[in-house]
Design a protein around this motif. Structure first.
Motif, PDB file in Angstrom:
ATOM      1  N   ASP A  91      23.075  26.793 -67.469  1.00 56.98           N
ATOM      2  CA  ASP A  91      22.837  26.785 -68.919  1.00 56.98           C
ATOM      3  C   ASP A  91      22.174  28.055 -69.445  1.00 56.98           C
ATOM      4  OD1 ASP A  91      23.940  24.226 -69.089  1.00 56.98           O
ATOM      5  OD2 ASP A  91      22.012  23.292 -68.636  1.00 56.98           O
ATOM      6  N   ALA A  92      22.179  29.117 -68.648  1.00 59.87           N
ATOM      7  CA  ALA A  92      21.715  30.401 -69.184  1.00 59.87           C
ATOM      8  C   ALA A  92      22.680  30.858 -70.279  1.00 59.87           C
ATOM      9  CB  ALA A  92      21.641  31.437 -68.078  1.00 59.87           C
ATOM     10  N   VAL A  93      22.128  31.497 -71.285  1.00 59.44           N
ATOM     11  CA  VAL A  93      22.942  31.942 -72.418  1.00 59.44           C
ATOM     12  C   VAL A  93      22.994  33.469 -72.431  1.00 59.44           C
ATOM     13  CG1 VAL A  93      23.215  31.926 -74.927  1.00 59.44           C
ATOM     14  CG2 VAL A  93      22.283  29.913 -73.759  1.00 59.44           C
ATOM     15  N   ILE A  94      24.213  34.018 -72.482  1.00 59.29           N
ATOM     16  CA  ILE A  94      24.407  35.466 -72.459  1.00 59.29           C
ATOM     17  C   ILE A  94      25.040  35.900 -73.768  1.00 59.29           C
ATOM     18  CG2 ILE A  94      25.524  37.390 -71.274  1.00 59.29           C
ATOM     19  CD1 ILE A  94      25.573  35.488 -68.782  1.00 59.29           C
ATOM     20  N   SER A 398      31.473  38.949 -83.230  1.00 58.86           N
ATOM     21  CA  SER A 398      32.075  37.648 -83.540  1.00 58.86           C
ATOM     22  C   SER A 398      33.222  37.304 -82.591  1.00 58.86           C
ATOM     23  CB  SER A 398      32.580  37.628 -84.983  1.00 58.86           C
ATOM     24  OG  SER A 398      33.538  38.653 -85.187  1.00 58.86           O
ATOM     25  N   ASP A 399      33.778  38.329 -81.926  1.00 64.73           N
ATOM     26  CA  ASP A 399      34.862  38.092 -80.974  1.00 64.73           C
ATOM     27  C   ASP A 399      34.343  37.646 -79.611  1.00 64.73           C
ATOM     28  OD1 ASP A 399      36.629  38.955 -82.903  1.00 64.73           O
ATOM     29  OD2 ASP A 399      36.635  41.028 -82.199  1.00 64.73           O
ATOM     30  N   ILE A 400      33.023  37.733 -79.406  1.00 69.97           N
ATOM     31  CA  ILE A 400      32.443  37.428 -78.100  1.00 69.97           C
ATOM     32  C   ILE A 400      31.549  36.195 -78.233  1.00 69.97           C
ATOM     33  CG2 ILE A 400      31.190  38.368 -76.121  1.00 69.97           C
ATOM     34  CD1 ILE A 400      31.535  41.128 -77.387  1.00 69.97           C
ATOM     35  N   PRO A 401      32.041  35.050 -77.851  1.00 71.54           N
ATOM     36  CA  PRO A 401      31.184  33.862 -77.930  1.00 71.54           C
ATOM     37  C   PRO A 401      30.050  33.941 -76.923  1.00 71.54           C
ATOM     38  CG  PRO A 401      33.205  33.368 -76.721  1.00 71.54           C
ATOM     39  CD  PRO A 401      33.356  34.765 -77.275  1.00 71.54           C
ATOM     40  N   ASN A 402      28.943  33.299 -77.243  1.00 75.98           N
ATOM     41  CA  ASN A 402      27.868  33.214 -76.258  1.00 75.98           C
ATOM     42  C   ASN A 402      28.391  32.544 -74.995  1.00 75.98           C
ATOM     43  OD1 ASN A 402      26.070  34.392 -77.967  1.00 75.98           O
ATOM     44  ND2 ASN A 402      25.011  32.509 -78.551  1.00 75.98           N
ATOM     45  N   ILE A 403      28.026  33.077 -73.861  1.00 73.61           N
ATOM     46  CA  ILE A 403      28.511  32.558 -72.591  1.00 73.61           C
ATOM     47  C   ILE A 403      27.428  31.660 -71.996  1.00 73.61           C
ATOM     48  CG2 ILE A 403      29.426  33.166 -70.319  1.00 73.61           C
ATOM     49  CD1 ILE A 403      29.880  36.010 -71.549  1.00 73.61           C
ATOM     50  N   PHE A 404      27.786  30.412 -71.742  1.00 74.25           N
ATOM     51  CA  PHE A 404      26.843  29.485 -71.137  1.00 74.25           C
ATOM     52  C   PHE A 404      27.160  29.376 -69.653  1.00 74.25           C
ATOM     53  CE2 PHE A 404      27.072  28.434 -75.566  1.00 74.25           C
ATOM     54  CZ  PHE A 404      25.757  28.157 -75.920  1.00 74.25           C
ATOM     55  N   MET A 405      26.234  29.807 -68.828  1.00 76.88           N
ATOM     56  CA  MET A 405      26.469  29.806 -67.391  1.00 76.88           C
ATOM     57  C   MET A 405      26.263  28.396 -66.833  1.00 76.88           C
ATOM     58  SD  MET A 405      27.420  32.808 -66.824  1.00 76.88           S
ATOM     59  CE  MET A 405      27.538  32.626 -65.069  1.00 76.88           C
ATOM     60  N   VAL A 406      27.359  27.789 -66.415  1.00 79.49           N
ATOM     61  CA  VAL A 406      27.307  26.463 -65.809  1.00 79.49           C
ATOM     62  C   VAL A 406      27.670  26.554 -64.340  1.00 79.49           C
ATOM     63  CG1 VAL A 406      28.229  24.127 -65.840  1.00 79.49           C
ATOM     64  CG2 VAL A 406      27.847  25.341 -67.993  1.00 79.49           C
ATOM     65  N   ASP A 407      28.791  27.195 -64.058  1.00 82.67           N
ATOM     66  CA  ASP A 407      29.258  27.355 -62.685  1.00 82.67           C
ATOM     67  C   ASP A 407      29.737  28.783 -62.509  1.00 82.67           C
ATOM     68  OD1 ASP A 407      30.361  27.311 -60.205  1.00 82.67           O
ATOM     69  OD2 ASP A 407      31.875  25.771 -60.624  1.00 82.67           O
ATOM     70  N   HIS A 408      28.964  29.595 -61.805  1.00 83.74           N
ATOM     71  CA  HIS A 408      29.313  31.009 -61.718  1.00 83.74           C
ATOM     72  C   HIS A 408      30.520  31.268 -60.830  1.00 83.74           C
ATOM     73  CE1 HIS A 408      26.562  30.683 -58.218  1.00 83.74           C
ATOM     74  NE2 HIS A 408      27.333  31.641 -57.703  1.00 83.74           N
ATOM     75  N   GLU A 409      31.104  30.214 -60.235  1.00 85.72           N
ATOM     76  CA  GLU A 409      32.343  30.375 -59.488  1.00 85.72           C
ATOM     77  C   GLU A 409      33.563  30.046 -60.345  1.00 85.72           C
ATOM     78  OE1 GLU A 409      32.583  31.678 -56.580  1.00 85.72           O
ATOM     79  OE2 GLU A 409      30.420  31.864 -56.347  1.00 85.72           O
ATOM     80  N   ASN A 425      21.980  40.380 -73.747  1.00 87.89           N
ATOM     81  CA  ASN A 425      20.730  39.616 -73.746  1.00 87.89           C
ATOM     82  C   ASN A 425      20.951  38.313 -72.988  1.00 87.89           C
ATOM     83  OD1 ASN A 425      18.992  37.319 -75.320  1.00 87.89           O
ATOM     84  ND2 ASN A 425      17.848  39.228 -75.090  1.00 87.89           N
ATOM     85  N   VAL A 426      20.048  38.011 -72.073  1.00 88.31           N
ATOM     86  CA  VAL A 426      20.123  36.782 -71.288  1.00 88.31           C
ATOM     87  C   VAL A 426      18.905  35.926 -71.616  1.00 88.31           C
ATOM     88  CG1 VAL A 426      20.291  35.764 -68.974  1.00 88.31           C
ATOM     89  CG2 VAL A 426      21.308  38.016 -69.441  1.00 88.31           C
ATOM     90  N   SER A 427      19.143  34.688 -71.988  1.00 86.39           N
ATOM     91  CA  SER A 427      18.050  33.782 -72.322  1.00 86.39           C
ATOM     92  C   SER A 427      18.357  32.394 -71.767  1.00 86.39           C
ATOM     93  CB  SER A 427      17.848  33.719 -73.842  1.00 86.39           C
ATOM     94  OG  SER A 427      19.035  33.248 -74.477  1.00 86.39           O
ATOM     95  N   HIS A 428      17.379  31.494 -71.922  1.00 93.03           N
ATOM     96  CA  HIS A 428      17.573  30.119 -71.445  1.00 93.03           C
ATOM     97  C   HIS A 428      16.819  29.172 -72.377  1.00 93.03           C
ATOM     98  CE1 HIS A 428      17.809  26.608 -68.891  1.00 93.03           C
ATOM     99  NE2 HIS A 428      18.626  27.272 -68.069  1.00 93.03           N
TER     100      HIS A 428
END
Length: 458
Positions: A91-94, A398-409, A425-428
């Protein structure tokens, strides 16, 4: 039987493309063709006695362009956010923002930009690279022998620097006898021509050393040969040598016209331009020059031959040196906006091309071919095309949605990014006071897929 010499057409593929493209641009065809390609310096001959071709559509050509653009202008990027123990941070947000695109669509400018605040605002809000039409040329900076005046060029460069606009130098010398300062045209003594020419090269290159991205050193030295006639056949190569010694870090261009825009050209064909660049680089002391090829791109107001363009760019790019479209324009015509967009998209989809400069501007600029805005700076139809492509070729947040890290594979979490510089920027949401930023460079040299690893100390 149709005969083609490899000096003009480097491969059978080119012949096939041109025949196919004729089916796109004209009426559908179904004919028998007999093709033969010969080369004076090779023993091998290829003969085709029967050829079957399938007509394709503009839609299919456009689809191929888009596929190439996705491949050569973008990378897949995967972000892996882990703790120190290498377990994934779920659930990290990039968040990403592009700060600088690497492919540049620029525009020339002239002295009128110093006279119009509206022109300056219009320009600075759009373009990140430019060249000056006449203000750096010898006949402008030294109208009278021994009396140099760089006022206009210096002022334009100052405006560019203040607005983070890169400048490409045009031009140190011009091989056209009619494009010399009038007083140079009157010199008959070759030694005197040599002295004033060397003074010119030293003057302009020392003045702008470290301030430009590149230089046209001897403009149009395939179509013309003023310096070769006055100073010997190696004149151009010697001038490139001196330019390199004066500014070894700047890119030095061969710059010619009709190379990509005119299939009937015989003087500055793609092969001959490539050969000229090789000749210059082979001259003693020139082997480390940062060379590049400029194809001016002064198109006629007719349907552009995209297949010929692609083949021409293939040839120019075969040296592995950067290729730029340096002076793109087209006289006004009913389909100008459509044709210009087709040309620009074709160029953008070619891997050898690193940038484009159009010869255009608002009405106040005096560019009377590609007029991008009227006297009140309302955008024209062609100007709208340029604005659209500037936006399309720049990765908008606007073309780049926030990326939610759930499964890095999970490969579906890869994001496709245009080449350029990004702030990341990486946040949680569940880790208080956690936020980290980094600078990301997305380039073709990184390969088609990049992996960015972020380690959280928590």
């Amino acid at each position: 039987m149709k005969n083609f010499n490899n000096g003009f057409f480097p491969s059978m593929l080119f012949l096939l493309i041109c025949l196919v493209y004729s089916g796109l641009a004209n009426d559908p065809f179904s004919h028998s063709h007999s093709l033969k390609t010969e080369s004076e310096d090779r023993e091998a001959k290829i003969s085709v006695t029967k050829l079957s071709l399938k007509q394709f559509s503009k839609k299919e050509w456009k689809l191929k362009q888009d596929q190439l653009i996705e491949k050569i202008r973008k990378n897949k990027v995967r972000f892996e956010v882990t703790y120190n123990n290498k377990t994934a941070v779920k659930d990290a947000v990039i968040s990403l923002k592009q700060t600088k695109p690497f492919f540049l669509l620029g525009c020339a400018m002239n002295f009128r930009i110093l006279q119009s605040e509206g022109y300056r605002k219009w320009f600075a809000s759009r373009f990140a690279i430019t060249s000056f039409t006449n203000e750096m040329k010898w006949y402008t900076t030294e109208k009278v022998r021994g009396q140099e005046n760089y006022t206009a060029a210096d002022s334009m460069l100052k405006f560019a620097e203040e607005n983070d606009i890169l400048v490409r130098g045009h031009t140190v010398l011009w091989d056209d006898p009619k494009m010399q300062p009038s007083w140079v045209e009157n010199i008959k003594d070759p030694e005197d021509v040599r002295n004033v020419t060397l003074n010119r090269i030293n003057s302009v290159m020392k003045r702008y050393k470290g301030k430009l991205t590149g230089w046209d050193v001897v403009n149009e030295n395939l179509h013309w040969d003023y310096f070769e006639k006055m100073l010997g056949v190696n004149a151009s190569s010697r001038f490139y040598n001196l330019a390199y010694k004066l500014d070894p870090d700047v890119t030095l261009f061969v710059n010619e016209y009709n190379t990509i825009e005119n299939p009937g050209e015989v003087t500055a064909t793609p092969v001959k331009v490539k050969d000229k660049m090789e000749e210059i680089l082979a001259y003693q002391g020139n082997e480390n020059i940062k060379g590049a090829i400029g194809a001016q791109g002064h198109f006629s107001p007719i349907q552009p031959n995209l297949a010929y363009m692609r083949s021409a760019l293939d040839t120019l790019g075969s040296l592995g040196l950067p290729v730029w479209i340096t002076e793109l324009d087209m006289p006004k015509c009913p389909n100008q906006a459509k044709y210009i967009e087709e040309i620009l998209r074709e160029v953008y989809s070619h891997p050898a091309v690193e940038g484009i400069i159009i010869f255009a501007g608002p009405e106040v600029s005096g560019f009377d071919k590609l007029t991008l805005a009227d006297k009140d700076f309302n955008i024209t139809e062609t100007g709208d095309v340029i604005d659209k492509l500037l936006k399309e070729w720049h990765q908008k947040t606007s073309d780049i949605p926030n990326i939610f890290m759930v499964d890095h594979e999970n490969e579906e979490e890869d994001v496709s990014l245009l080449h350029g510089l990004y702030n990341v920027n990486v946040s949680h949401p569940q880790i208080k006071n956690f936020s980290t930023s980094l600078r990301l460079e997305v380039t073709k040299e990184m390969g088609p897929r990049q992996v960015v690893r972020v380690v959280i100390n928590a």
